[in-house]
Design an enzyme around this catalytic site. Structure first.
Site, PDB file in Angstrom:
ATOM      1  N   THR A  20      -3.850  -8.218  11.101  1.00 41.71           N
ATOM      2  CA  THR A  20      -4.181  -7.825  10.147  1.00 41.71           C
ATOM      3  C   THR A  20      -6.037  -9.205  10.173  1.00 41.71           C
ATOM      4  OG1 THR A  20      -4.585  -7.508   7.024  1.00 41.71           O
ATOM      5  CG2 THR A  20      -3.540  -9.663   7.898  1.00 41.71           C
ATOM      6  N   CYS A  38       3.537  13.534  -6.005  1.00 43.64           N
ATOM      7  CA  CYS A  38       3.046  14.885  -7.241  1.00 43.64           C
ATOM      8  C   CYS A  38       1.561  14.161  -8.172  1.00 43.64           C
ATOM      9  CB  CYS A  38       3.663  15.866  -7.862  1.00 43.64           C
ATOM     10  SG  CYS A  38       3.041  16.881  -8.611  1.00 43.64           S
ATOM     11  N   CYS A  44       2.565  16.156 -12.059  1.00 43.09           N
ATOM     12  CA  CYS A  44       3.593  15.528 -12.338  1.00 43.09           C
ATOM     13  C   CYS A  44       4.529  14.425 -12.471  1.00 43.09           C
ATOM     14  CB  CYS A  44       5.037  16.377 -12.267  1.00 43.09           C
ATOM     15  SG  CYS A  44       6.174  17.199 -10.971  1.00 43.09           S
ATOM     16  N   HIS A  75       0.915  -1.693  -0.160  1.00 45.85           N
ATOM     17  CA  HIS A  75       0.062   0.329  -0.269  1.00 45.85           C
ATOM     18  C   HIS A  75       1.059   0.860   0.096  1.00 45.85           C
ATOM     19  CE1 HIS A  75      -3.476  -2.439   1.461  1.00 45.85           C
ATOM     20  NE2 HIS A  75      -3.801  -2.483   0.544  1.00 45.85           N
ATOM     21  N   ALA A 103       1.326  -9.674  18.190  1.00 49.84           N
ATOM     22  CA  ALA A 103       2.416 -10.443  17.341  1.00 49.84           C
ATOM     23  C   ALA A 103       3.705  -9.709  18.616  1.00 49.84           C
ATOM     24  CB  ALA A 103       2.097  -8.701  16.186  1.00 49.84           C
TER      25      ALA A 103
HETATM   26  P1  OAD Z   1      -7.400  -4.158  10.203  1.00 50.26           P
HETATM   27  O1  OAD Z   1      -7.496  -2.371  11.290  1.00 50.26           O
HETATM   28  O2  OAD Z   1      -8.355  -3.597   9.818  1.00 50.26           O
HETATM   29  O3  OAD Z   1      -6.936  -4.717  11.021  1.00 50.26           O
HETATM   30  C1  OAD Z   1      -5.939  -5.029  12.183  1.00 50.26           C
HETATM   31  C2  OAD Z   1      -5.877  -6.690  12.983  1.00 50.26           C
HETATM   32  O4  OAD Z   1      -4.775  -6.123  13.771  1.00 50.26           O
HETATM   33  C3  OAD Z   1      -7.112  -6.427  13.710  1.00 50.26           C
HETATM   34  O5  OAD Z   1      -7.614  -8.293  12.901  1.00 50.26           O
HETATM   35  C4  OAD Z   1      -6.852  -6.714  14.848  1.00 50.26           C
HETATM   36  O6  OAD Z   1      -7.382  -8.110  15.274  1.00 50.26           O
HETATM   37  C5  OAD Z   1      -5.116  -6.413  14.595  1.00 50.26           C
HETATM   38  N1  OAD Z   1      -4.569  -6.948  15.762  1.00 50.26           N
HETATM   39  C6  OAD Z   1      -4.296  -5.237  16.844  1.00 50.26           C
HETATM   40  N2  OAD Z   1      -3.316  -4.727  17.532  1.00 50.26           N
HETATM   41  C7  OAD Z   1      -3.085  -6.385  17.360  1.00 50.26           C
HETATM   42  C8  OAD Z   1      -1.621  -6.847  18.046  1.00 50.26           C
HETATM   43  N3  OAD Z   1      -1.054  -6.074  19.000  1.00 50.26           N
HETATM   44  N4  OAD Z   1      -0.757  -7.548  17.581  1.00 50.26           N
HETATM   45  C9  OAD Z   1      -0.611  -9.009  16.609  1.00 50.26           C
HETATM   46  N5  OAD Z   1      -2.908  -7.802  16.378  1.00 50.26           N
HETATM   47  C10 OAD Z   1      -3.032  -7.331  16.359  1.00 50.26           C
HETATM   48  O7  OAD Z   1      -5.855  -3.076   9.070  1.00 50.26           O
HETATM   49  P2  OAD Z   1      -5.211  -3.926   8.179  1.00 50.26           P
HETATM   50  O8  OAD Z   1      -6.212  -5.760   8.041  1.00 50.26           O
HETATM   51  O9  OAD Z   1      -3.756  -3.690   8.201  1.00 50.26           O
HETATM   52  O10 OAD Z   1      -5.836  -0.177   3.373  1.00 50.26           O
HETATM   53  O11 OAD Z   1      -6.008  -3.302   7.197  1.00 50.26           O
HETATM   54  C11 OAD Z   1      -6.195  -3.257   5.865  1.00 50.26           C
HETATM   55  C12 OAD Z   1      -6.140  -1.902   5.413  1.00 50.26           C
HETATM   56  O12 OAD Z   1      -7.447  -1.050   5.194  1.00 50.26           O
HETATM   57  C13 OAD Z   1      -4.878  -1.198   5.196  1.00 50.26           C
HETATM   58  O13 OAD Z   1      -3.673  -1.512   4.895  1.00 50.26           O
HETATM   59  C14 OAD Z   1      -5.839   0.467   4.791  1.00 50.26           C
HETATM   60  C15 OAD Z   1      -7.283  -0.318   5.421  1.00 50.26           C
HETATM   61  O14 OAD Z   1      -7.825   0.798   4.615  1.00 50.26           O
HETATM   62  C16 OAD Z   1      -5.355   1.088   2.929  1.00 50.26           C
HETATM   63  O15 OAD Z   1      -5.096   2.618   3.241  1.00 50.26           O
HETATM   64  C17 OAD Z   1      -5.215   0.945   1.511  1.00 50.26           C
END
Ligand code: OAD
Length: 242
Positions: free
Chosen positions: A187, A126, A129, A118, A231
């Site tokens: 995630t 920019c 450009c 991402h 984690a």
């Molecule tokens: P999320 O916020 O959707 O999910 C975070 C995950 O991390 C959840 O499943 C939590 O349970 C877990 N979590 C929280 N604290 C934790 C810890 N200390 N150890 C282990 N796990 C933990 O985030 P992403 O899955 O990264 O995209 O979201 C995917 C995408 O959605 C992001 O990259 C972003 C967002 O919209 C863009 O901005 C394009």
């Protein structure tokens, strides 16, 4: 303990282990995740603040959120989870990290083969450009940072409505196709196309080891070993067993 030992054994004997990481791995570095009660999307509606159309039409408004995030990311440092993954790359247990995070913390921890799925918030691009700037070259206190060409500067991260950078997409697909073990760390697996990778890997027989404080949509369907916990704690425990 049995599950931890089994996961450690799988990682130890993998030919091509990779990690897919998300916001949860950086929570312990002080960066909020997107979803859930403490998530960024509770405070900011992603369609108003993280869609490319919103940025183009209301850049000053979107930059308010971006500046807040920038302050948080400037202060953040890698936590033990990032450090364990970097050590595993040096020790040849891990071949690549596909990260959905834009916080640069894997790179700061010393990981080299990081696929920025991402993008990376420490660069700006920019929109007119296409010139790329390092974050520190730009005065982010301006309400709308502009390129000398007059174009809008935007963090070089993927907003909703934008494509995944083609190079990252190809590199990620190659890593997913090559892997025999995938660690899925912090995630929610709710955002495509990154969330398709565990399914792809599973299809060709890779083992899926998931680390999360909560079960996700993957846990029942594709995960072979679910290690529930933060984690940093789980990865540190695994590292001690390798
Ligand atoms: P999320 O916020 O959707 O999910 C975070 C995950 O991390 C959840 O499943 C939590 O349970 C877990 N979590 C929280 N604290 C934790 C810890 N200390 N150890 C282990 N796990 C933990 O985030 P992403 O899955 O990264 O995209 O979201 C995917 C995408 O959605 C992001 O990259 C972003 C967002 O919209 C863009 O901005 C394009």
């Amino acid at each position: 303990m049995q599950k931890l030992k089994e996961a450690a054994r799988i990682i130890q004997f993998a030919d091509f282990a990779i990690a897919l990481t998300g916001a949860g791995i950086s929570v312990e570095s002080g960066i909020p995740a997107f979803r859930g009660a403490q998530g960024l999307w509770q405070k900011y509606d992603p369609f108003e603040y993280a869609h490319i159309e919103a940025f183009v039409h209301h850049p000053a408004k979107v930059w308010e959120m971006l500046r807040e995030l920038d302050l948080i990311m400037q202060k953040a440092r890698p936590n033990p989870a990032h450090l364990v993954l970097a050590a595993w790359e040096r020790e040849n247990y891990l071949k690549a990290i596909i990260t959905q995070n834009v916080d640069n913390l894997h790179q700061a921890a010393g990981s080299k083969n990081v696929i920025e799925f991402h993008g990376n918030a420490f660069r700006l691009r920019c929109l007119k450009c296409d010139r790329i700037y390092a974050r520190d070259e730009i005065d982010l206190t301006q309400s709308v940072p502009l390129c000398p060409c007059g174009g809008l500067l935007k963090p070089d991260v993927v907003f909703f409505g934008e494509n995944i950078p083609i190079e990252a997409l190809l590199e990620a697909k190659a890593a997913v196709n090559a892997c025999d073990v995938m660690l899925v760390v912090g995630t929610s697996a709710e955002v495509a196309p990154a969330n398709t990778f565990p399914w792809e890997a599973k299809k060709h027989g890779a083992k899926i080891i998931e680390i999360n404080i909560n079960p996700t949509v993957l846990t029942e369907e594709v995960t072979d070993i679910f290690l529930e916990g933060r984690a940093s704690e789980v990865l540190t425990q695994l590292a001690q067993l390798l």
